[in-house]
Design an enzyme around this catalytic site. Structure first.
Site, mmCIF file in Angstrom:
data_model
loop_
_atom_site.group_PDB
_atom_site.id
_atom_site.type_symbol
_atom_site.label_atom_id
_atom_site.label_comp_id
_atom_site.label_asym_id
_atom_site.label_seq_id
_atom_site.Cartn_x
_atom_site.Cartn_y
_atom_site.Cartn_z
ATOM 1 N N GLU B 60 0.790 -1.260 -0.041
ATOM 2 C CA GLU B 60 -0.115 -0.165 0.138
ATOM 3 C C GLU B 60 0.911 1.269 0.073
ATOM 4 O OE1 GLU B 60 -0.527 -2.618 2.297
ATOM 5 O OE2 GLU B 60 -2.337 -3.605 1.348
ATOM 6 N N HIS B 129 -11.647 -5.266 8.308
ATOM 7 C CA HIS B 129 -12.443 -4.969 7.048
ATOM 8 C C HIS B 129 -13.530 -4.325 7.122
ATOM 9 C CE1 HIS B 129 -9.755 -8.453 6.640
ATOM 10 N NE2 HIS B 129 -9.726 -8.510 5.200
#
Lengths: 340, 338
Positions: B60, B129
């Protein structure tokens, strides 16, 4: 498992019979792998029935990796991994009941329902999770190894991650630190060849991931992760290396997951033939079974009896995971900060 | 006009951008060959080729960093962070580089990156999540933060974001990708085909950032919210029979204070709502700004309806998520206060 392993831990390749590990060891491996597989199949069923919610990543196909590595560890060594973690927990000796109840979000789960499939821990078994952020555990495992070295307690940290996580930057920051400080950590790369749907070939400029340690002077090797004995032999060497103060070691386990990345993944990025090739010709449990029967370590009937016993454990865990109460609403606010 | 769900609308937006602007490139974890974890980029690699729609390693930080470099050199990257919870390795790049390139170079360089990321809870994803990390980003001068709540806006806002010259953090409420959600967890999934904002034009159009929309007019109180909770709010008002005026904020930075002020001056009562934890959440900013601008019009304290100050729970998701029951209580509290 630690107990079984310690019985043979003093044996070396010179003293062991040329045929390799003995009957007890092989039967133990077989049993542990079968427990993981049956547990995961049951978890898949419970997920399909709506009893497990959210995310669920099954370990089916990769069982030889955790079972082989675990038998090279000693009691008190740490284990840390990513989100495909049910097999690792069972291998450390965490109970099927406690793991399954966490999957269903119940009070009897290892994190009392707060974590779910990807986030659970056991202080007793020195299992440090269960991490949902890809690669985050690699740095944490390196920190655990630092603590081992600082305390000079002779413990090793088995730090697992996948071929996908192997591209995370913090993995290399961790490799560097582990080597400059010669930390007792074994990095186990479970290369199941797909980071969700992206094959290693499409994500990695060097697909032999064990070579990633070269520029940090960390030794590494590729291991047949479908052969529990090969895993054990390699892990034994790596763990001894780490424990003796020589620093980190990298094991790249070539393995394969039979199911999709998670329950919602139809796995269209690979062919049915590829999956069948592993299932039919390279299955770690079939291979262990064949060795047991070929060497007459046990009979078909004895293995059948074992399978029955495992089925019972798994069935009980499914029942426990449904009968254990939902956590009390007051649990929502507990464990955020230390309570006065 | 065709009916689209949010994923189809986002896919259509990227299709339009790739077709119209040769400098548009799309990449992220599983964004190319696989077509995205939720399928938002499906088919785009096949249509536009590997050079323009491709997979990134799980990095990322480097995904954000690469996008900044590309944008500084004139490309229009749309980078996908697979879940908003995964954005934190990229945080340093977003704060230290992406948001400040224009300022630091006195306007010589800009970084018009769009970071798309599935966001929010309601899918039993647990701690890693489900997060709504928007407040971290609204606190960074130099990036825009957008959260569409329906397919029509998702497409128009993504096109506007990519065609603009500023970096945009574009959060997509994943709970409502496939249909609106009224905040009742066990209710059957609704379809975007039955929602007016599920009608999406095929071609190019823009929904400009920075402008809120009143999605339900009312007199009894004002609700300021965004993302999934827009639908929960509308349904709660109908169910409770409370004549709430509901504002879909759509863009959080910069946000449309004029629309909020006009509404609160009319109703005198306000609920600000988000899924993220309460303390230092974006609702705190809204509440503070509303009291500064509307103090003498207020007839009740500003009510913050939020997730709790805990990690996102697994088992207790529906206790954490501000669903229909909590929304109704909030509306009753502000309208009944004397």
């Amino acid at each position: 498992m630690a107990a079984r392993q310690s019985a043979s831990s003093k044996s070396t390749s010179r003293t062991r019979k040329p045929s390799g590990p003995g009957a007890d060891t092989y039967i133990g491996w077989y049993r542990d792998m079968l427990l993981i597989r049956r547990f995961e199949e049951k978890a898949g069923q419970l997920y399909g029935m709506g009893l497990i919610a959210g995310f669920c990543h099954l370990y089916i196909g990769q069982e030889a990796v955790v079972v082989g590595v675990q038998s090279a560890l000693r009691e008190g060594d740490q284990v840390i991994t990513g989100y495909r973690d049910h097999g690792h927990m069972l291998a450390t000796g965490m109970t099927a009941n406690g793991v399954m109840a966490e999957l269903t979000g119940r009070e009897g789960g290892y994190s009392r329902g707060k974590g779910g499939s990807m986030h659970m821990f056991s202080r007793e078994k020195q299992f440090f999770g269960g991490h949902g952020i890809v690669g985050a555990q690699v740095s944490l495992g390196t920190g655990l190894a630092f603590a081992n070295a600082y305390r000079e307690d002779g413990k090793v940290c088995a730090t697992y991650f996948g071929d996908g996580a192997a591209n995370q930057g913090q993995v290399y920051e961790s490799f560097n630190m582990a080597k400059i400080w010669n930390l007792p950590v074994v990095y186990i790369i479970e290369n199941n060849q797909y980071a969700m749907g992206t094959s290693v070939k499409r994500s990695s400029s060097e697909t032999h991931l064990f070579k990633r340690g070269v520029s940090f002077n960390i030794p590494g090797e590729e291991v047949d992760g479908m052969d529990v004995n090969a895993v054990y032999e390699a892990a034994k060497k790596a763990v001894e290396h780490a424990r003796s103060g020589k620093g980190p070691y990298i094991l790249e386990m070539k393995t394969y997951r039979y199911r999709g990345h998670s329950m919602s993944d139809p796995a269209k990025y690979r062919t049915r033939d590829e999956v069948n090739e592993y299932r039919e010709h390279k299955d770690p449990i079939d291979l262990a079974k064949k060795r047991i029967l070929d060497n007459k370590f046990a009979s078909e009937d004895e293995l059948k009896a074992m399978e029955k016993e495992i089925k019972k454990i798994v069935q009980e865990s499914a029942e426990f995971a449904q009968s254990s109460p939902e956590p009390d609403p007051s649990e929502l606010y507990t464990d955020v900060l230390i309570e006065a | 006009m065709p009916a689209m769900n949010m994923l189809q609308a986002l896919n259509s937006a990227m299709d339009v951008l790739l077709d119209k602007h040769p400098e548009t490139v799309i990449f992220g974890e599983d964004s190319g060959y696989f077509g995205g974890v939720f399928g938002a980029t499906q088919g785009l690699q096949k249509k536009y080729g590997l050079d323009r729609v491709f997979d990134a390693p799980i990095n990322e930080a480097a995904i954000a960093a690469m996008a900044i470099g590309m944008a500084a050199k004139g490309l229009k990257p749309i980078a996908e962070i697979q879940f908003a919870d995964y954005i934190f390795p990229a945080f340093d790049q977003i704060i230290s580089e992406m948001s400040r390139l224009r300022y630091r170079s006195a306007g010589q360089f800009v970084s018009p990156v769009v970071v798309r990321s599935p966001w929010g809870g309601g899918i039993r994803g647990g701690q890693t999540h489900s997060m709504s990390p928007e407040a971290f980003f609204t606190h960074i001068p130099g990036v825009k933060v957008a959260v569409p709540s329906n397919p029509y806006d998702a497409k128009g806002m993504l096109i506007a974001a990519s065609e603009g010259d500023d970096p945009v953090i574009f959060f997509e409420p994943k709970r409502i990708y496939n249909g609106p959600f009224d905040g009742v967890p066990d209710a059957p999934l609704s379809s975007w085909a039955k929602h007016p904002k599920g009608e999406v034009p095929e071609g190019h159009y823009r929904v400009e950032l920075g402008k809120a929309e009143i999605v339900r007019e009312g007199e009894a109180c004002t609700v300021v919210t965004y993302g999934t909770l827009v639908h929960v709010a509308v349904n709660a008002a109908e169910k409770a029979g409370i004549d709430a005026e509901i504002i879909d904020l759509k863009t959080l930075a910069p946000y449309d204070i004029e629309t909020i002020v006009a509404s609160v001056n009319k109703t005198g009562r306000v609920v600000v709502a988000h899924e993220a934890p309460r303390t230092s959440g974006f609702g705190a900013e809204l509440a503070a700004q509303i009291q500064e601008e509307c103090f003498y019009a207020l007839e009740a304290p500003v009510f913050r309806l939020t997730g709790w100050d805990t990690p996102y729970p697994h088992a207790h998701e529906w206790a954490y998520f501000p669903g229909q029951a909590r929304f109704i209580r909030a509306l009753q509290t502000v309208t009944e206060a004397r």
